[in-house]
Design a protein around this motif. Structure first.
Motif, PDB file in Angstrom:
ATOM      1  N   GLY A  34     -26.811  -0.684  -0.110  1.00 25.40           N
ATOM      2  CA  GLY A  34     -27.480  -1.733  -1.732  1.00 25.40           C
ATOM      3  C   GLY A  34     -27.368  -0.629  -2.688  1.00 25.40           C
ATOM      4  O   GLY A  34     -28.189  -0.924  -3.413  1.00 25.40           O
ATOM      5  N   ARG A  35     -27.284   0.740  -1.574  1.00 24.62           N
ATOM      6  CA  ARG A  35     -28.379   1.710  -3.187  1.00 24.62           C
ATOM      7  C   ARG A  35     -27.282   2.348  -4.168  1.00 24.62           C
ATOM      8  O   ARG A  35     -27.638   3.611  -4.953  1.00 24.62           O
ATOM      9  N   GLY A  36     -25.628   1.779  -4.122  1.00 29.21           N
ATOM     10  CA  GLY A  36     -25.096   2.676  -4.744  1.00 29.21           C
ATOM     11  C   GLY A  36     -24.795   4.046  -4.537  1.00 29.21           C
ATOM     12  O   GLY A  36     -23.945   4.948  -5.688  1.00 29.21           O
ATOM     13  N   SER A  37     -25.104   4.775  -3.384  1.00 30.22           N
ATOM     14  CA  SER A  37     -24.926   5.873  -3.478  1.00 30.22           C
ATOM     15  C   SER A  37     -23.931   6.835  -2.298  1.00 30.22           C
ATOM     16  O   SER A  37     -23.398   7.851  -1.666  1.00 30.22           O
ATOM     17  N   ALA A  38     -23.279   5.084  -1.808  1.00 26.19           N
ATOM     18  CA  ALA A  38     -22.195   5.580  -0.377  1.00 26.19           C
ATOM     19  C   ALA A  38     -20.549   6.229  -1.197  1.00 26.19           C
ATOM     20  O   ALA A  38     -20.878   5.606  -2.789  1.00 26.19           O
ATOM     21  N   ASN A  39     -20.377   6.985  -1.146  1.00 28.57           N
ATOM     22  CA  ASN A  39     -18.696   7.272  -1.056  1.00 28.57           C
ATOM     23  C   ASN A  39     -17.846   6.505  -1.246  1.00 28.57           C
ATOM     24  O   ASN A  39     -17.217   6.511   0.077  1.00 28.57           O
ATOM     25  N   PRO A  40     -17.086   6.568  -2.087  1.00 30.97           N
ATOM     26  CA  PRO A  40     -16.472   5.577  -1.763  1.00 30.97           C
ATOM     27  C   PRO A  40     -14.879   5.415  -1.603  1.00 30.97           C
ATOM     28  O   PRO A  40     -13.754   5.218  -1.477  1.00 30.97           O
ATOM     29  N   TYR A  41     -14.637   6.915  -1.736  1.00 34.52           N
ATOM     30  CA  TYR A  41     -13.101   7.841  -1.689  1.00 34.52           C
ATOM     31  C   TYR A  41     -12.121   7.796  -0.168  1.00 34.52           C
ATOM     32  O   TYR A  41     -11.368   7.395  -0.319  1.00 34.52           O
ATOM     33  N   GLY A  42     -12.833   7.835   0.626  1.00 29.38           N
ATOM     34  CA  GLY A  42     -12.070   7.391   1.964  1.00 29.38           C
ATOM     35  C   GLY A  42     -11.883   5.959   2.226  1.00 29.38           C
ATOM     36  O   GLY A  42     -10.594   5.836   2.704  1.00 29.38           O
ATOM     37  N   ALA A  43     -13.348   5.202   1.779  1.00 26.74           N
ATOM     38  CA  ALA A  43     -12.300   3.548   1.508  1.00 26.74           C
ATOM     39  C   ALA A  43     -11.367   3.160   0.587  1.00 26.74           C
ATOM     40  O   ALA A  43      -9.791   2.803   1.377  1.00 26.74           O
ATOM     41  N   ILE A  44     -10.922   4.387  -0.409  1.00 25.31           N
ATOM     42  CA  ILE A  44      -9.416   3.912  -1.378  1.00 25.31           C
ATOM     43  C   ILE A  44      -9.060   5.284  -0.401  1.00 25.31           C
ATOM     44  O   ILE A  44      -7.440   4.638  -0.944  1.00 25.31           O
ATOM     45  N   LEU A  45      -8.704   5.890   0.237  1.00 21.15           N
ATOM     46  CA  LEU A  45      -7.889   6.596   0.923  1.00 21.15           C
ATOM     47  C   LEU A  45      -7.026   6.083   1.071  1.00 21.15           C
ATOM     48  O   LEU A  45      -6.116   5.957   1.965  1.00 21.15           O
ATOM     49  N   SER A  46      -7.687   4.960   2.498  1.00 20.31           N
ATOM     50  CA  SER A  46      -7.843   4.192   3.062  1.00 20.31           C
ATOM     51  C   SER A  46      -6.892   3.161   3.230  1.00 20.31           C
ATOM     52  O   SER A  46      -5.837   2.858   3.267  1.00 20.31           O
ATOM     53  N   ALA A  47      -7.278   2.683   1.929  1.00 19.43           N
ATOM     54  CA  ALA A  47      -6.030   1.568   0.964  1.00 19.43           C
ATOM     55  C   ALA A  47      -4.899   2.201   1.037  1.00 19.43           C
ATOM     56  O   ALA A  47      -4.187   1.624   0.935  1.00 19.43           O
ATOM     57  N   ALA A  48      -5.014   3.261   0.166  1.00 20.03           N
ATOM     58  CA  ALA A  48      -3.023   3.758   0.586  1.00 20.03           C
ATOM     59  C   ALA A  48      -2.825   4.254   1.446  1.00 20.03           C
ATOM     60  O   ALA A  48      -1.176   4.184   1.522  1.00 20.03           O
ATOM     61  N   LEU A  49      -3.369   4.779   2.640  1.00 22.16           N
ATOM     62  CA  LEU A  49      -2.724   4.554   3.808  1.00 22.16           C
ATOM     63  C   LEU A  49      -2.118   3.360   4.260  1.00 22.16           C
ATOM     64  O   LEU A  49      -1.022   3.059   4.484  1.00 22.16           O
ATOM     65  N   LEU A  50      -2.640   2.315   4.120  1.00 20.05           N
ATOM     66  CA  LEU A  50      -1.800   0.847   3.927  1.00 20.05           C
ATOM     67  C   LEU A  50      -0.923   0.724   3.452  1.00 20.05           C
ATOM     68  O   LEU A  50       0.350  -0.651   3.655  1.00 20.05           O
ATOM     69  N   LEU A  51      -0.929   0.931   2.266  1.00 17.84           N
ATOM     70  CA  LEU A  51      -0.017   1.363   1.053  1.00 17.84           C
ATOM     71  C   LEU A  51       1.124   1.883   1.052  1.00 17.84           C
ATOM     72  O   LEU A  51       2.202   0.980   1.499  1.00 17.84           O
ATOM     73  N   ARG A  52       1.545   3.151   1.613  1.00 16.79           N
ATOM     74  CA  ARG A  52       2.195   4.196   2.625  1.00 16.79           C
ATOM     75  C   ARG A  52       2.318   3.305   3.425  1.00 16.79           C
ATOM     76  O   ARG A  52       3.626   2.244   4.293  1.00 16.79           O
ATOM     77  N   HIS A  53       1.739   3.103   4.982  1.00 13.49           N
ATOM     78  CA  HIS A  53       2.441   3.019   6.086  1.00 13.49           C
ATOM     79  C   HIS A  53       2.606   0.998   6.743  1.00 13.49           C
ATOM     80  O   HIS A  53       3.841   1.408   7.358  1.00 13.49           O
ATOM     81  N   SER A  54       2.165   0.449   6.283  1.00  8.68           N
ATOM     82  CA  SER A  54       2.365  -1.049   6.114  1.00  8.68           C
ATOM     83  C   SER A  54       3.019  -1.903   5.049  1.00  8.68           C
ATOM     84  O   SER A  54       3.947  -2.496   5.717  1.00  8.68           O
ATOM     85  N   LEU A  55       2.775  -1.538   3.453  1.00 12.22           N
ATOM     86  CA  LEU A  55       3.085  -2.333   2.872  1.00 12.22           C
ATOM     87  C   LEU A  55       4.638  -1.893   2.510  1.00 12.22           C
ATOM     88  O   LEU A  55       5.671  -1.736   1.391  1.00 12.22           O
ATOM     89  N   GLY A  56       4.628   0.014   2.977  1.00 11.60           N
ATOM     90  CA  GLY A  56       5.700   0.480   2.184  1.00 11.60           C
ATOM     91  C   GLY A  56       5.556   1.213   0.708  1.00 11.60           C
ATOM     92  O   GLY A  56       7.350   0.982  -0.036  1.00 11.60           O
ATOM     93  N   LEU A  57       4.689   0.660  -0.075  1.00 16.28           N
ATOM     94  CA  LEU A  57       4.906   0.971  -1.413  1.00 16.28           C
ATOM     95  C   LEU A  57       4.020   2.792  -1.561  1.00 16.28           C
ATOM     96  O   LEU A  57       3.062   3.317  -1.340  1.00 16.28           O
TER      97      LEU A  57
END
Length: 106
Positions: A34-57
């Motif tokens: 709730g502080r707005g200070s978390a780094n979102p890049y790891g979560a975003i890059l995890s979504a990129a892994l999902l796109l590549r490895h599970s969805l073939g995108l």
């Protein structure tokens, strides 16, 4: 890898076929919720892994990875990544920088 922060690290636990569990390596960080200070890049890059490895995108994954790299290159860094005297960007600002990068032509 010398990443500079746990906030940059995605992870994937891959199973049979295209199944996997994707999450940032740093976990949920409830102490800063709730502080707005978390780094979102790891979560975003995890979504990129999902796109590549599970969805073939692969192209879409690469675009997301490029958008994160561009945001970092532009100096959009959360508190865990800034040098002394630099302004820390919020979670929202970092996410918006990635979205902006996705909207730009490659």
């Amino acid at each position: 890898m010398l990443a500079g922060s746990l906030g940059l690290l995605p992870s994937a636990s891959l199973g049979a076929g295209r199944r996997g569990i994707y999450e940032p390596i740093h976990g949920s960080a409830p102490d800063i919720a709730g502080r707005g200070s978390a780094n979102p890049y790891g979560a975003i890059l995890s979504a990129a892994l999902l796109l590549r490895h599970s969805l073939g995108l692969a192209a879409e994954a690469a675009a997301l990875e490029r958008a994160v790299a561009d945001a970092l290159a532009a100096g959009v860094r959360t508190a865990d990544l800034v040098k002394a005297g630099e302004r820390a960007h919020s979670t929202r600002e970092a996410g918006e920088a990635v979205l902006s990068g996705l909207r730009r032509p490659a």
